[in-house]
Design a protein around this motif. Structure first.
Motif, PDB file in Angstrom:
ATOM      1  N   SER A  73       0.854  -1.184   0.000  1.00  0.00           N
ATOM      2  CA  SER A  73       0.000   0.000   0.000  1.00  0.00           C
ATOM      3  C   SER A  73       0.891   1.235   0.000  1.00  0.00           C
ATOM      4  O   SER A  73       2.111   1.134   0.187  1.00  0.00           O
ATOM      5  N   ASP A  75       0.950   5.721   0.897  1.00  0.00           N
ATOM      6  CA  ASP A  75       0.346   6.949   1.378  1.00  0.00           C
ATOM      7  C   ASP A  75       1.088   8.083   0.689  1.00  0.00           C
ATOM      8  O   ASP A  75       2.200   8.453   1.087  1.00  0.00           O
ATOM      9  N   THR A  77       0.527  11.172   0.672  1.00  0.00           N
ATOM     10  CA  THR A  77       0.694  12.384   1.483  1.00  0.00           C
ATOM     11  C   THR A  77       1.973  12.311   2.310  1.00  0.00           C
ATOM     12  O   THR A  77       2.518  13.332   2.717  1.00  0.00           O
ATOM     13  N   LYS A  78       2.440  11.087   2.551  1.00  0.00           N
ATOM     14  CA  LYS A  78       3.671  10.885   3.317  1.00  0.00           C
ATOM     15  C   LYS A  78       4.820  10.384   2.455  1.00  0.00           C
ATOM     16  O   LYS A  78       5.899  10.097   2.987  1.00  0.00           O
TER      17      LYS A  78
END
Length: 125
Positions: A73, A75, A77-78
């Motif tokens: 997965s 993220d 945004t990070k």
């Protein structure tokens, strides 16, 4: 300068779980394909999993040996990609590498442009 830093490796009993993380910096990664590979002692580095970028719908792919046990997965945004590893087996012991591809990714090493330094996963039976 692109930098990929893996973390989360360690020693775990067979049947246990680990979550690896890979933090990326130095360039935009949201549209890049991110992959995980592994290399056991005396063996070639092999594909484990990949996830496409946001422009491609975040499609995932897995090696047959980890399907149903590992989940990749990300993220955006990070700027981080994860590898959740469940039901670990002794054969999963290896150094795990994160990689980024700006050319669509794939299962071959040369499909990827940048690599991290790796994180060790050790399985006790």
């Amino acid at each position: 300068q692109v930098q990929l830093v893996e973390s989360g490796g360690g020693l775990v009993q067979a049947g246990g779980s680990l979550r690896l993380s890979c933090a990326a910096s130095g360039r935009t990664f949201s549209r890049a394909t991110m992959g995980w590979f592994r290399q056991a002692p005396g063996k070639e580095r092999e594909f484990v999993a990949a996830i496409s970028g946001s422009g491609s719908g975040g499609i995932t792919s897995y090696a047959d040996s980890v399907k149903g046990r590992f989940t990749i997965s990300r993220d955006n945004t990070k700027n981080t990609v994860y590898l959740q590893m469940n039901s670990l087996e002794p054969e999963d012991a290896a150094v795990y590498y994160c990689a980024v591809s700006y050319s669509g990714g794939g299962v071959r090493l040369h499909d990827y442009n940048y690599w991290g330094q790796g994180t060790q996963v050790t399985i006790s039976s």
